[in-house]
Every structure is written in structure tokens, then in C-alpha cells.
Design an enzyme around this catalytic site. Structure first.
Site, PDB file in Angstrom:
ATOM      1  N   LYS A  37     -45.543 -49.465   1.961  1.00 36.15           N
ATOM      2  CA  LYS A  37     -44.894 -49.302   3.134  1.00 36.15           C
ATOM      3  C   LYS A  37     -45.551 -48.609   4.117  1.00 36.15           C
ATOM      4  O   LYS A  37     -45.362 -48.706   5.306  1.00 36.15           O
ATOM      5  CB  LYS A  37     -43.511 -48.751   2.913  1.00 36.15           C
ATOM      6  CG  LYS A  37     -42.605 -49.195   1.827  1.00 36.15           C
ATOM      7  CD  LYS A  37     -41.403 -48.388   1.475  1.00 36.15           C
ATOM      8  CE  LYS A  37     -40.666 -48.876   0.445  1.00 36.15           C
ATOM      9  NZ  LYS A  37     -39.443 -47.971  -0.028  1.00 36.15           N
ATOM     10  N   GLY A  38     -46.624 -47.879   3.531  1.00 33.93           N
ATOM     11  CA  GLY A  38     -47.233 -46.508   4.455  1.00 33.93           C
ATOM     12  C   GLY A  38     -47.735 -47.451   5.719  1.00 33.93           C
ATOM     13  O   GLY A  38     -47.839 -46.460   6.713  1.00 33.93           O
ATOM     14  N   ASP A  96     -57.937 -43.415  -0.431  1.00 33.34           N
ATOM     15  CA  ASP A  96     -58.111 -41.992  -1.088  1.00 33.34           C
ATOM     16  C   ASP A  96     -59.083 -42.288  -2.316  1.00 33.34           C
ATOM     17  O   ASP A  96     -60.434 -42.123  -1.960  1.00 33.34           O
ATOM     18  CB  ASP A  96     -56.841 -41.829  -1.556  1.00 33.34           C
ATOM     19  CG  ASP A  96     -56.823 -40.266  -2.122  1.00 33.34           C
ATOM     20  OD1 ASP A  96     -57.811 -39.446  -2.122  1.00 33.34           O
ATOM     21  OD2 ASP A  96     -55.763 -39.758  -3.124  1.00 33.34           O
ATOM     22  N   PHE A 145     -52.619 -33.513   0.712  1.00 36.60           N
ATOM     23  CA  PHE A 145     -51.497 -34.656   0.759  1.00 36.60           C
ATOM     24  C   PHE A 145     -50.990 -34.603   2.164  1.00 36.60           C
ATOM     25  O   PHE A 145     -50.356 -33.531   2.541  1.00 36.60           O
ATOM     26  CB  PHE A 145     -50.678 -34.151  -0.434  1.00 36.60           C
ATOM     27  CG  PHE A 145     -49.635 -35.526  -0.571  1.00 36.60           C
ATOM     28  CD1 PHE A 145     -50.263 -36.706  -1.287  1.00 36.60           C
ATOM     29  CD2 PHE A 145     -48.462 -35.569  -0.017  1.00 36.60           C
ATOM     30  CE1 PHE A 145     -49.406 -37.927  -1.454  1.00 36.60           C
ATOM     31  CE2 PHE A 145     -47.998 -36.867  -0.239  1.00 36.60           C
ATOM     32  CZ  PHE A 145     -48.050 -37.622  -0.718  1.00 36.60           C
ATOM     33  N   VAL A 146     -51.006 -35.803   2.905  1.00 37.15           N
ATOM     34  CA  VAL A 146     -50.677 -35.878   4.363  1.00 37.15           C
ATOM     35  C   VAL A 146     -49.347 -36.737   4.056  1.00 37.15           C
ATOM     36  O   VAL A 146     -49.269 -37.565   3.422  1.00 37.15           O
ATOM     37  CB  VAL A 146     -51.676 -36.366   5.123  1.00 37.15           C
ATOM     38  CG1 VAL A 146     -52.640 -35.266   5.313  1.00 37.15           C
ATOM     39  CG2 VAL A 146     -52.059 -37.678   4.755  1.00 37.15           C
ATOM     40  N   ARG A 158     -41.588 -40.319   6.627  1.00 39.57           N
ATOM     41  CA  ARG A 158     -42.314 -41.363   7.235  1.00 39.57           C
ATOM     42  C   ARG A 158     -42.160 -41.542   8.740  1.00 39.57           C
ATOM     43  O   ARG A 158     -42.843 -41.951   9.361  1.00 39.57           O
ATOM     44  CB  ARG A 158     -41.780 -42.814   6.756  1.00 39.57           C
ATOM     45  CG  ARG A 158     -42.094 -42.876   5.095  1.00 39.57           C
ATOM     46  CD  ARG A 158     -42.062 -44.552   4.635  1.00 39.57           C
ATOM     47  NE  ARG A 158     -41.749 -44.785   3.111  1.00 39.57           N
ATOM     48  CZ  ARG A 158     -42.914 -44.856   2.342  1.00 39.57           C
ATOM     49  NH1 ARG A 158     -44.205 -44.853   3.148  1.00 39.57           N
ATOM     50  NH2 ARG A 158     -42.797 -45.258   1.165  1.00 39.57           N
TER      51      ARG A 158
HETATM   52  P1  5GP Z   1     -55.867 -44.531  -3.299  1.00 28.86           P
HETATM   53  O1  5GP Z   1     -55.848 -45.968  -4.193  1.00 28.86           O
HETATM   54  O2  5GP Z   1     -57.179 -45.230  -2.303  1.00 28.86           O
HETATM   55  O3  5GP Z   1     -56.211 -43.494  -4.094  1.00 28.86           O
HETATM   56  O4  5GP Z   1     -54.795 -44.256  -2.609  1.00 28.86           O
HETATM   57  C1  5GP Z   1     -54.167 -45.103  -1.624  1.00 28.86           C
HETATM   58  C2  5GP Z   1     -52.717 -45.015  -1.421  1.00 28.86           C
HETATM   59  O5  5GP Z   1     -52.377 -43.846  -2.111  1.00 28.86           O
HETATM   60  C3  5GP Z   1     -52.292 -45.018   0.351  1.00 28.86           C
HETATM   61  O6  5GP Z   1     -52.089 -46.445   0.306  1.00 28.86           O
HETATM   62  C4  5GP Z   1     -51.224 -44.083  -0.144  1.00 28.86           C
HETATM   63  O7  5GP Z   1     -49.916 -45.068  -0.395  1.00 28.86           O
HETATM   64  C5  5GP Z   1     -51.447 -43.296  -1.019  1.00 28.86           C
HETATM   65  N1  5GP Z   1     -52.234 -41.724  -0.569  1.00 28.86           N
HETATM   66  C6  5GP Z   1     -53.221 -41.483  -0.782  1.00 28.86           C
HETATM   67  N2  5GP Z   1     -53.398 -40.289  -0.488  1.00 28.86           N
HETATM   68  C7  5GP Z   1     -52.149 -39.871   0.301  1.00 28.86           C
HETATM   69  C8  5GP Z   1     -51.641 -38.557   0.943  1.00 28.86           C
HETATM   70  O8  5GP Z   1     -52.472 -37.859   1.389  1.00 28.86           O
HETATM   71  N3  5GP Z   1     -50.306 -39.052   1.440  1.00 28.86           N
HETATM   72  C9  5GP Z   1     -49.525 -39.968   1.212  1.00 28.86           C
HETATM   73  N4  5GP Z   1     -48.214 -40.014   1.582  1.00 28.86           N
HETATM   74  N5  5GP Z   1     -49.944 -40.849   0.615  1.00 28.86           N
HETATM   75  C10 5GP Z   1     -51.248 -40.992   0.094  1.00 28.86           C
END
Ligand code: 5GP
Length: 169
Positions: A37-38, A96, A145-146, A158
Site C-alpha cells: 500500500k505504501g 530497505d 523506521f520512518v 499513512r
Molecule cells: P525491503 O524488502 O527492501 O527490506 O523492504 C521494503 C518494504 O519494507 C517497503 O516497501 C516498506 O513497505 C517496508 N519498509 C522498509 N523500511 C520501512 C520503514 O522505515 N518504514 C515503513 N513504514 N516501512 C518500511
């Protein structure tokens, strides 16, 4: 809540990315694919800065549970458009570890798009585990964490107009 990126900085950056996309996709008709959803807030603002003809689509992924990535990525809703021979721009809120976006890239590549690039609003590059090429990056952010501007913590926050860090988290 501590403000990390103000609303004005977000809108300035979104307009810059829109201009780059206008230059890079002249005479093309790309499909913007939002990762739900982000990415929905970023996508909604970005598409209004784009002047080349575009189409949009969405997919949903589940990988996070609160603040911890499970490391297991699952496609929970697929695209409705056929992307074969199309120019695809994946729109992500934050990269991330890189696991989610690399899973999505690998999945979409099997459908033979003409081109496939990633546009992410936020980049936590210090946490990267899987290397992924990012064509458009809004902001590099530290390993915290944002929330806000589409990003949640347990489905809340959100709707914030800015990117913030929850106090004490
Ligand atoms: P990755 O697979 O790259 O570790 O993580 C990507 C997904 O993790 C992003 O699409 C998001 O949904 C979530 N995510 C990663 N870091 C953060 C953060 O700092 N805040 C939030 N709200 N979601 C995060």
C-alpha cells in the site's frame, strides 16, 4: 513525532522526479506500477507531474509485520494490465534490504516488459542485502523506521503530509 522530510521538500523532489521521467520517456507510453500500500501517495503526486501519456497499475506485496521484515515476500494482488513489450516504471515507497523490490523485478521480468526500472521515494542504502538498480531515488534516509506520506506503522500514520520518525521507536 520527529519530522525527517518536510512536505515542501517532498513536493519539490516529486516534481524533479516527474521532470526526469518526462525527459526520459519522451514519445513513450510507460506504465507506472505502484507497490501497495505504501507507494500510493507518492504515485498519486508523481503522476500529476508527468506529462507523457501514462497508464497506471498496482500490485500488492506482503513482507512486513510491524517493524520487522519477515524476509519472505509474497505477491498478494497481481497487475491487471499486460506488461509484455511495455516500458514499466515500478514505484516504491522505500527500498530497505532490497528483498521486496528484487522479488518484484524478478517476477515482472518473466512477463517480458520492453524495459523495467525502479523509482523509489526513499532509499535506506545502509540496510541493503540484495543489490538492486534504482533509476530514480527521492531521498537517501538513515537506518531508522520512518512513517508518513503513505508509509505506515501497524497501518497507521499513512496520512501524514511529511516523513517522520516516531519518538522513542
Ligand atoms: P525491503 O524488502 O527492501 O527490506 O523492504 C521494503 C518494504 O519494507 C517497503 O516497501 C516498506 O513497505 C517496508 N519498509 C522498509 N523500511 C520501512 C520503514 O522505515 N518504514 C515503513 N513504514 N516501512 C518500511
Amino acid at each position: 513525532m520527529n519530522v525527517l522530510i518536510k512536505k515542501e521538500a517532498l513536493s519539490q523532489k516529486v516534481s524533479e522526479i516527474g521532470k526526469q521521467i518526462n525527459d526520459d520517456y519522451k514519445n513513450k507510453n510507460p506504465i507506472l506500477v505502484g507497490v501497495l500500500k505504501g507507494a500510493f501517495v507518492f504515485l498519486a503526486d508523481l503522476l500529476r507531474e508527468i506529462e507523457v501519456p501514462i497508464e497506471i497499475d498496482f500490485l500488492s506485496i506482503s513482507s512486513y509485520n510491524g517493524k520487522k521484515s519477515s524476509g519472505v515476500v509474497r505477491l498478494t494482488n497481481d497487475l491487471s494490465l499486460n506488461i509484455e513489450n511495455r516500458d514499466v516504471i515500478l514505484i516504491e515507497d522505500i527500498v530497505d534490504t532490497g528483498r521486496t523490490i528484487s522479488y518484484i523485478i524478478n517476477n515482472l521480468k518473466t512477463r517480458k516488459p520492453r524495459s523495467l526500472v525502479v523509482c523509489t521515494l526513499l532509499n535506506k542504502k545502509d540496510d541493503r542485502i540484495v543489490e538492486v538498480p534504482l533509476t530514480y531515488i527521492g531521498f537517501d534516509v538513515p537506518s531508522v523506521f520512518v512513517v508518513g506520506y503513505g508509509l505506515d506503522y501497524l497501518n497507521k500514520y499513512r496520512n501524514l503530509k511529511y516523513i517522520g520518525v516516531i519518538n522513542g521507536k
